[in-house]
Scaffold this motif. Structure first.
Motif, short mmCIF file in Angstrom:
data_model
loop_
_atom_site.label_atom_id
_atom_site.label_comp_id
_atom_site.label_asym_id
_atom_site.label_seq_id
_atom_site.Cartn_x
_atom_site.Cartn_y
_atom_site.Cartn_z
N SER A 3 27.90 15.16 37.90
CA SER A 3 27.28 15.07 39.22
C SER A 3 27.68 16.28 40.04
CB SER A 3 27.75 13.81 39.93
OG SER A 3 27.35 12.66 39.24
N GLN A 5 28.41 17.22 44.16
CA GLN A 5 28.59 16.69 45.51
C GLN A 5 28.88 17.84 46.46
OE1 GLN A 5 31.85 13.95 44.91
NE2 GLN A 5 30.45 12.25 44.57
N ASN A 22 23.47 13.67 36.34
CA ASN A 22 23.59 12.43 37.10
C ASN A 22 23.07 12.63 38.52
OD1 ASN A 22 24.71 10.78 35.02
ND2 ASN A 22 26.66 11.77 35.31
N GLY A 23 23.96 12.59 39.50
CA GLY A 23 23.53 12.61 40.89
C GLY A 23 23.79 13.93 41.60
N GLN A 25 24.45 14.76 45.45
CA GLN A 25 24.79 14.06 46.68
C GLN A 25 25.26 15.05 47.74
OE1 GLN A 25 27.90 11.76 44.93
NE2 GLN A 25 26.54 10.11 44.30
N ALA A 40 17.62 16.17 39.10
CA ALA A 40 18.75 15.26 39.01
C ALA A 40 18.24 13.84 38.86
CB ALA A 40 19.62 15.37 40.25
N GLU A 41 19.01 12.99 38.18
CA GLU A 41 18.62 11.59 38.05
C GLU A 41 18.51 10.93 39.42
OE1 GLU A 41 20.76 9.15 35.28
OE2 GLU A 41 20.69 10.68 33.73
N GLN A 42 19.44 11.25 40.32
CA GLN A 42 19.42 10.71 41.68
C GLN A 42 19.74 11.82 42.66
OE1 GLN A 42 22.42 7.63 41.75
NE2 GLN A 42 20.87 6.06 41.55
N GLU A 43 19.02 11.85 43.77
CA GLU A 43 19.33 12.76 44.87
C GLU A 43 19.57 11.89 46.09
OE1 GLU A 43 15.90 15.30 44.95
OE2 GLU A 43 16.67 16.55 43.33
N GLN A 44 20.70 12.10 46.76
CA GLN A 44 21.09 11.23 47.87
C GLN A 44 21.46 12.04 49.11
OE1 GLN A 44 24.35 9.07 46.13
NE2 GLN A 44 23.02 7.58 45.16
N VAL A 48 18.17 14.83 49.35
CA VAL A 48 16.96 14.14 48.88
C VAL A 48 15.77 15.10 48.77
CG1 VAL A 48 15.24 12.39 49.52
CG2 VAL A 48 17.66 11.86 49.64
#
Length: 50
Positions: A3, A5, A22-23, A25, A40-44, A48
């Motif tokens: 990930s 961050q 992964n993410g 963030q 990315a699998e997740q963007e937070q 985003v």
């Protein structure tokens, strides 16, 4: 894969053209990160739209 961050950065950060397993963030960055073309699998948070 891992990930990425980005937290509490000041002065600006660019996140562009990355493949992240992964993410992605982002939070409390001033100003908010800029860039694009990331996968990315997740963007937070502030990431985003990247």
């Amino acid at each position: 894969m891992g990930s990425v961050q980005a937290e509490k950065n000041t002065g600006g950060i660019e996140i562009t053209g990355n493949v992240i397993g992964n993410g992605l963030q982002c939070q409390a960055d001033l100003p908010a990160p800029v860039g694009g073309g990331n996968a990315a699998e997740q963007e937070q948070g502030q990431c985003v739209a990247l």
